[in-house]
Enzyme design. Structure first.
Site, short mmCIF file in Angstrom:
data_model
loop_
_atom_site.label_atom_id
_atom_site.label_comp_id
_atom_site.label_asym_id
_atom_site.label_seq_id
_atom_site.Cartn_x
_atom_site.Cartn_y
_atom_site.Cartn_z
N ARG A 132 66.20 -12.76 -43.12
CA ARG A 132 66.04 -11.98 -44.10
C ARG A 132 64.78 -11.76 -44.89
O ARG A 132 64.73 -11.30 -46.20
CB ARG A 132 67.32 -12.07 -45.04
N LYS A 162 52.95 -2.04 -45.37
CA LYS A 162 53.71 -1.09 -44.32
C LYS A 162 53.66 -2.24 -43.10
O LYS A 162 52.51 -2.46 -42.71
CB LYS A 162 53.02 0.04 -44.05
N GLU A 215 37.73 4.88 -41.99
CA GLU A 215 39.04 4.67 -43.46
C GLU A 215 38.14 4.47 -44.45
O GLU A 215 38.55 4.81 -45.60
CB GLU A 215 39.88 3.44 -42.89
N LYS A 260 42.66 1.30 -52.34
CA LYS A 260 44.20 1.15 -51.68
C LYS A 260 45.08 0.20 -52.65
O LYS A 260 46.25 0.85 -52.82
CB LYS A 260 43.97 0.53 -50.29
N GLU A 270 55.24 5.65 -50.98
CA GLU A 270 54.65 6.95 -50.50
C GLU A 270 55.59 8.10 -50.71
O GLU A 270 55.99 9.20 -50.12
CB GLU A 270 54.44 7.15 -49.09
N ARG A 309 50.23 8.15 -52.67
CA ARG A 309 49.85 7.25 -51.43
C ARG A 309 49.47 8.34 -50.34
O ARG A 309 49.08 7.92 -49.13
CB ARG A 309 51.11 6.33 -51.03
N ASN A 317 46.41 9.71 -46.21
CA ASN A 317 46.59 10.47 -44.90
C ASN A 317 45.56 11.31 -44.50
O ASN A 317 45.53 12.24 -43.69
CB ASN A 317 47.88 11.05 -44.62
N HIS A 325 44.47 12.46 -41.09
CA HIS A 325 45.42 11.71 -40.12
C HIS A 325 46.36 12.86 -39.41
O HIS A 325 46.66 12.34 -38.34
CB HIS A 325 46.06 10.68 -40.83
N HIS A 344 46.16 12.13 -35.68
CA HIS A 344 47.19 11.96 -34.72
C HIS A 344 47.31 13.11 -33.39
O HIS A 344 47.77 12.49 -32.58
CB HIS A 344 48.56 11.87 -35.64
N HIS A 397 41.80 5.41 -33.18
CA HIS A 397 42.21 5.85 -34.33
C HIS A 397 41.11 6.29 -35.29
O HIS A 397 41.38 7.37 -35.92
CB HIS A 397 43.08 4.77 -35.11
N1 LIG Z 1 50.34 -0.77 -41.65
C1 LIG Z 1 49.44 -0.12 -42.12
O1 LIG Z 1 49.52 0.52 -43.12
C2 LIG Z 1 48.51 0.48 -40.91
C3 LIG Z 1 47.52 1.28 -41.52
C4 LIG Z 1 46.54 1.68 -40.47
C5 LIG Z 1 46.71 1.48 -39.18
N2 LIG Z 1 47.63 0.47 -38.89
C6 LIG Z 1 47.92 0.19 -37.40
O2 LIG Z 1 46.84 -0.74 -37.04
C7 LIG Z 1 46.86 -0.59 -35.64
C8 LIG Z 1 45.46 -0.47 -35.34
O3 LIG Z 1 44.64 -1.65 -35.88
P1 LIG Z 1 43.20 -2.27 -35.35
O4 LIG Z 1 42.33 -0.81 -35.37
O5 LIG Z 1 42.89 -3.29 -36.14
O6 LIG Z 1 43.61 -2.34 -33.99
P2 LIG Z 1 43.61 -3.72 -32.94
O7 LIG Z 1 44.48 -4.68 -33.74
O8 LIG Z 1 44.32 -3.30 -31.72
O9 LIG Z 1 42.24 -4.22 -32.79
C9 LIG Z 1 41.50 -3.71 -32.12
C10 LIG Z 1 40.86 -4.58 -30.97
O10 LIG Z 1 39.85 -5.66 -31.33
C11 LIG Z 1 40.17 -6.94 -31.25
N3 LIG Z 1 39.81 -7.58 -32.27
C12 LIG Z 1 40.23 -7.99 -33.38
N4 LIG Z 1 39.41 -8.69 -34.09
C13 LIG Z 1 38.38 -8.89 -33.58
C14 LIG Z 1 37.29 -9.56 -33.91
N5 LIG Z 1 36.99 -10.25 -35.15
N6 LIG Z 1 36.35 -9.75 -33.01
C15 LIG Z 1 36.51 -9.09 -31.73
N7 LIG Z 1 37.54 -8.53 -31.27
C16 LIG Z 1 38.61 -8.54 -32.32
C17 LIG Z 1 41.66 -6.82 -30.85
O11 LIG Z 1 42.03 -7.89 -29.94
C18 LIG Z 1 41.76 -5.40 -30.17
O12 LIG Z 1 41.35 -5.50 -28.83
C19 LIG Z 1 47.71 0.46 -35.09
O13 LIG Z 1 48.86 -0.20 -34.70
C20 LIG Z 1 48.06 1.33 -36.20
O14 LIG Z 1 49.24 1.86 -36.30
C21 LIG Z 1 48.76 0.15 -39.54
ZN LIG Z 2 44.44 5.54 -40.56
#
Ligand SMILES: NC(=O)c1ccc[n+]([C@@H]2O[C@H](COP(=O)([O-])OP(=O)(O)OC[C@H]3O[C@@H](n4cnc5c(N)ncnc54)[C@H](O)[C@@H]3O)[C@@H](O)[C@H]2O)c1
Ligand SMILES: [Zn+2]
Length: 356
Positions: A117, A139, A181, A223, A233, A237, A241, A244, A248, A261
Site C-alpha cells: 500500500r 505521476k 521540455e 514544474k 491536473e 498543470r 502539455n 504534446h 503524441h 518524445h
Molecule cells: N511521470 C511523468 O510525469 C512523465 C513525464 C514525461 C515523460 N514520462 C515518461 O518518461 C519516459 C521517457 O523517459 P526518458 O526519455 O528518460 O527515456 P528512457 O528512460 O527510456 O531513457 C532513454 C535512454 O537513455 C538511457 N539512459 C538513461 N540515463 C542515461 C545516462 N545517464 N547515460 C546514458 N544513457 C542513459 C536509457 O537506458 C534509455 O536507453 C516515457 O515512458 C514517458 O511516458 C513521464
Molecule cells: Zn513530455
C-alpha cells in the site's frame, strides 16, 4: 549546488541538483540500515550503479536490473519487481530508488505506490527529460498493450537527487529530447528563462555544467510551482502539455520508434505556436523565437507528413481529449499559455499542412 522544493504540505520534498550528487545519496537514508531496492537498467547501471552501491554499503540493498526500453514499462516487469520484493522479505519500511530515465522512474514509482500500500520512494533521474520533467510531480505509470501510461498513480517521491554529471554519457539524441521540455517551461511560464535559453544555446549544446545546472533548476522550479498549484491536473498543470497533443500523434503515427518524445514535442510545439499565431493569440515574432530556439538546439521543427484524418484520429485518442473535443495548449506570448478548445478543424488542418 542548487535546491528546489516541491511544496505539497506534509508531502513536500527537496530536489537537489549538482554535479557529483550521486556521491551524497547516503544522506537520503540517515539512521539505521534500511531495506533498499534500486531499480535500474543495464545501460544506466554500467556507469552509475557501482557508485550508488558504494555509498549505500551500510544498508541491505537489492537491485532490479530491468531491460532497457519503453516496452518494458509493463505489467510483466511490474510483477517481476513485486516478486523480488516479496521474495527478499522487504517490509513496509523499505525504500525504492529509481536510478534511470523516465521509464525506470515511472515504473519504480508505480511499484512504490502499491507495494504494501505504498513505501518510501526516491528518484535519481539520469536523463535530461527525467531530470526536468518525469521525476518531479508524482505521476507514475506503466503501459498496457492498449495504451501508454494507462495504469498508474499520483505518488510523490520523498526526494529527488539530480546528478548533472550523468548527462555526459547520454546519447546526443536523448539529450536534445530533454531540451524540448526545457524550452516548454520557458514558453508557457517564464519569459526571462526563455530569453536566458536564447542566450545560452552554445553552452547548452556543449552540455556545460553551469548552464545545465541552471536550466534544470529553473525547469524543476517551474514544474514544482505548477504541481504545487494543481497536483492532479484539474487546471494549470495541463499547460505542461504544450506541444504534446500533436507530439503524441507524431509518436503514435511513427510507432514510438522513429521519433523520440522530445523531438515529437518540439515539432508539436511549433504547430501549437503556429496555431496560436494564426488564431491571433501569439505575435509572429514570438512564433519565430519559439521555432528558432528549438531549431538552434538541434530539434526538429517540421512534423512528418500524414493525412489530416490520421492526425485527427491519433489526436482524438490522446488522454487529454474531454467530451470529444480537442483541447490545445496555445502560447499567448513567450512566458504564458492557455488551454483552447474551440478551434475549427479546417484551421487546425491548414496549420498542420503548413508545419509539415
Ligand atoms: N511521470 C511523468 O510525469 C512523465 C513525464 C514525461 C515523460 N514520462 C515518461 O518518461 C519516459 C521517457 O523517459 P526518458 O526519455 O528518460 O527515456 P528512457 O528512460 O527510456 O531513457 C532513454 C535512454 O537513455 C538511457 N539512459 C538513461 N540515463 C542515461 C545516462 N545517464 N547515460 C546514458 N544513457 C542513459 C536509457 O537506458 C534509455 O536507453 C516515457 O515512458 C514517458 O511516458 C513521464
Ligand atoms: Zn513530455
Amino acid at each position: 549546488m542548487a535546491k528546489v522544493t516541491v511544496k505539497l504540505a506534509e508531502r513536500s520534498y527537496p530536489i537537489d541538483i549538482s554535479p557529483k550528487a550521486l556521491r551524497s545519496a547516503a544522506n537520503l537514508f540517515p539512521g539505521s540500515p534500511r531495506q533498499i531496492l534500486i531499480v535500474t537498467n543495464p545501460t544506466v547501471a554500467e556507469h552509475y550503479l557501482q557508485p550508488l552501491l558504494s555509498v549505500l554499503h551500510s544498508h541491505h540493498v537489492e537491485v532490479f536490473n530491468m531491460q532497457d526500453g519503453e516496452e518494458y514499462k509493463s505489467l510483466t516487469t511490474y510483477a517481476d519487481i513485486m516478486q523480488q520484493l516479496i521474495s527478499a522479505g522487504f517490509n513496509r519500511d523499505c525504500a525504492i530508488i529509481a536510478l534511470g530515465g523516465g521509464v525506470v522512474g515511472d515504473l519504480a514509482g508505480f511499484v512504490a505506490s502499491t507495494y504494501q500500500r505504498g513505501v518510501d520512494f526516491y528518484q535519481i533521474p539520469t536523463t535530461l527529460l527525467a531530470q526536468v520533467d518525469s521525476s518531479v510531480g508524482g505521476k507514475t505509470a506503466i503501459n498496457h498493450p492498449l495504451g501508454k501510461n494507462l495504469i498508474g498513480a499520483f505518488y510523490q517521491p520523498l526526494a529527488v537527487l539530480i546528478d548533472t554529471d550523468c548527462l555526459q554519457t547520454l546519447s546526443a539524441r536523448n539529450y536534445r529530447s530533454g531540451l524540448a521540455e526545457v524550452v516548454k517551461y520557458g514558453v508557457i511560464y517564464d519569459a526571462e528563462f526563455f530569453h536566458w535559453l536564447e542566450d545560452h544555446v552554445a553552452e547548452l549544446r556543449n552540455r556545460d555544467t553551469a548552464a545545465l545546472t541552471y536550466a534544470i533548476e529553473r525547469s524543476c522550479a517551474i514544474k514544482a510551482e505548477v504541481v504545487a498549484a494543481d497536483e492532479r491536473e484539474s487546471g494549470i498543470r495541463a499547460l505542461l502539455n504544450l506541444g504534446h497533443t500533436f507530439g503524441h500523434a507524431i509518436e503514435a503515427a511513427t510507432h514510438y520508434g522513429e521519433w523520440t518524445h522530445g523531438e515529437a514535442v518540439a515539432a508539436g510545439t511549433v504547430i501549437a505556436s503556429k496555431l496560436s499565431e494564426v488564431t491571433q493569440k501569439l505575435s509572429s515574432s514570438d512564433f519565430r523565437r519559439v521555432a528558432d530556439l528549438l531549431n538552434q538546439l538541434g530539434l526538429p521543427i517540421k512534423a512528418p507528413q500524414m493525412p489530416w484524418q490520421d492526425w485527427l484520429s491519433y489526436m482524438q485518442r490522446d488522454k487529454k481529449v474531454k467530451d470529444g473535443r480537442l483541447h490545445f495548449v496555445l502560447p499567448t506570448a513567450i512566458g504564458s499559455a492557455e488551454v483552447v478548445s474551440n478551434i475549427e478543424h479546417e484551421t487546425i488542418a491548414a496549420v498542420i499542412t503548413e508545419c509539415c
